[in-house]
Scaffold this active site. Structure first.
Site, PDB file in Angstrom:
ATOM      1  N   THR A  80       1.001  -1.204  -0.101  1.00 44.31           N
ATOM      2  CA  THR A  80      -0.073   0.029   0.035  1.00 44.31           C
ATOM      3  C   THR A  80       0.950   1.277   0.083  1.00 44.31           C
ATOM      4  O   THR A  80       1.437   1.592   0.725  1.00 44.31           O
ATOM      5  CB  THR A  80      -0.969   0.031   1.242  1.00 44.31           C
ATOM      6  OG1 THR A  80      -1.670  -1.076   1.167  1.00 44.31           O
ATOM      7  CG2 THR A  80      -1.838   1.264   1.008  1.00 44.31           C
ATOM      8  N   LYS A  92      -7.050   1.301  -3.300  1.00 39.20           N
ATOM      9  CA  LYS A  92      -6.614   0.898  -1.835  1.00 39.20           C
ATOM     10  C   LYS A  92      -6.852   1.840  -0.828  1.00 39.20           C
ATOM     11  O   LYS A  92      -7.134   1.554   0.424  1.00 39.20           O
ATOM     12  CB  LYS A  92      -5.635   0.184  -1.842  1.00 39.20           C
ATOM     13  CG  LYS A  92      -4.928  -0.366  -0.612  1.00 39.20           C
ATOM     14  CD  LYS A  92      -5.789  -1.538   0.040  1.00 39.20           C
ATOM     15  CE  LYS A  92      -5.344  -1.663   1.549  1.00 39.20           C
ATOM     16  NZ  LYS A  92      -4.092  -2.376   1.801  1.00 39.20           N
ATOM     17  N   LYS A 114       0.354   4.673   8.761  1.00 39.40           N
ATOM     18  CA  LYS A 114       1.150   5.151   7.308  1.00 39.40           C
ATOM     19  C   LYS A 114       0.134   5.479   6.229  1.00 39.40           C
ATOM     20  O   LYS A 114       0.134   6.146   5.265  1.00 39.40           O
ATOM     21  CB  LYS A 114       2.108   3.948   7.159  1.00 39.40           C
ATOM     22  CG  LYS A 114       2.784   4.159   5.948  1.00 39.40           C
ATOM     23  CD  LYS A 114       2.027   3.566   4.658  1.00 39.40           C
ATOM     24  CE  LYS A 114       1.844   1.831   4.793  1.00 39.40           C
ATOM     25  NZ  LYS A 114       1.450   1.260   3.695  1.00 39.40           N
TER      26      LYS A 114
END
Length: 300
Positions: A95, A170, A243
């Site tokens: 990701t 995503k 993150k």
């Protein structure tokens, strides 16, 4: 098939376990080799570098923490791009920012390799069971090469566009759930004066229109945390969630999109990480918030 797994954190290790379980010959590499030991003990072969991993495998699945790690592993000494990529297939499930996927995928293609980005929805248990949700970006031809492997890892695969599209999707998929964990903490905080048992409170909140599907699997664990029990296995760490939120905010800025709710949630996850919860599951965030706001009482 000989398949490499580049990056053996929680998700990478779970993916490697799944590939081994369905009969593939798996090789692994990780910057911290200690994290490969459970896999090598189970029969995986250890590679000395990403380039060596590419050399010994037909397909390599990449699962790295962030953009900086991806750049280092692809472009650094003995990195993926330092190998002969002719006839090789790289499936990147990390990701990261969409522009990072475009840059890395273009570089792989320029060296004769096929590249598919396929970040996934789902955590460690679905990964081990082959029940992830794949969000693929790349050419139809490259995805056709990747499908036999992806179908063993994913319950559903959606080809959402060219390179960068999977990463974009995503970020969009993760964003509402992570914001929800913070919103749940705030909801629990205003319920504090009711003095309801944690299990009952979570049961009520879970049976409402605003509750995500994830609560079906995580609600009981959150209730236990509220009751003062120790947390269980980490499926998706606070540091990784932070993150992903930071990546979404940065990408939003790059396309001149304002994400005020996401930005606020990011600050809360940053605080949870600073308070020592980096390796805890993201579902600890709402419980942590309650305790921050109302003291250390266990009933929410």
């Amino acid at each position: 098939m000989k398949i490499g797994v580049c990056g053996t954190g929680r998700m990478g290790s779970s993916i490697a376990q799944r590939l081994m379980a369905v009969g593939h010959e798996v090789a692994v590499w990780n910057r911290n080799a200690d994290k490969t030991k459970p896999l090598t003990a189970a029969g995986a072969k250890l590679s000395a570098s990403p380039a060596e991993l590419i050399k010994g495998c037909e397909t390599v699945v990449v699962m790295l923490l962030n953009d900086a790690a991806s750049e280092a592993v692809y472009r650094g000494p003995s990195g993926i791009l330092g190998a002969d990529l002719s006839g090789k297939l790289v499936i990147d499930m990390s990701t990261v920012r969409p522009d990072t996927m475009v840059s890395l995928g273009t570089s792989v293609a320029g060296k004769g390799g096929a590249f598919v980005e396929c970040p996934v929805g789902g955590s460690t248990a679905p990964a081990r069971e082959g029940k992830l949700f794949g969000l693929a970006g790349g050419t139809e031809a490259d995805l056709a090469k990747a499908r036999p492997v992806l179908e063993q890892l994913c319950r559903r695969i959606e080809h959402v566009g060219d390179l960068g599209a999977g990463a974009t999707m995503k970020l969009a998929v993760n964003l509402p759930l992570l914001v929800y964990w913070q919103a749940l903490g705030e909801a629990l905080t205003i319920c504090k004066p009711l003095n309801l048992p944690p299990e009952r409170l979570i049961d009520i909140l879970s049976d409402t229109a605003g509750t995500p599907t994830a609560m079906k699997g995580r609600g009981a664990a959150i209730a236990k945390l509220l009751g003062g029990e120790k947390p269980g296995e980490t499926a998706f760490a606070v540091s990784a969630a932070k993150k992903d939120l930071a990546t979404a905010v940065a990408f939003g800025q790059s396309i001149h999109a304002s994400l005020p709710v996401t930005s606020s949630a990011l600050k809360c996850f940053e605080q949870a990480e600073a308070d020592g919860l980096a390796d805890a599951d993201a579902t600890t965030v709402p419980v942590h918030w309650v305790k921050q706001q109302t003291g250390k009482g266990s009933n929410a």
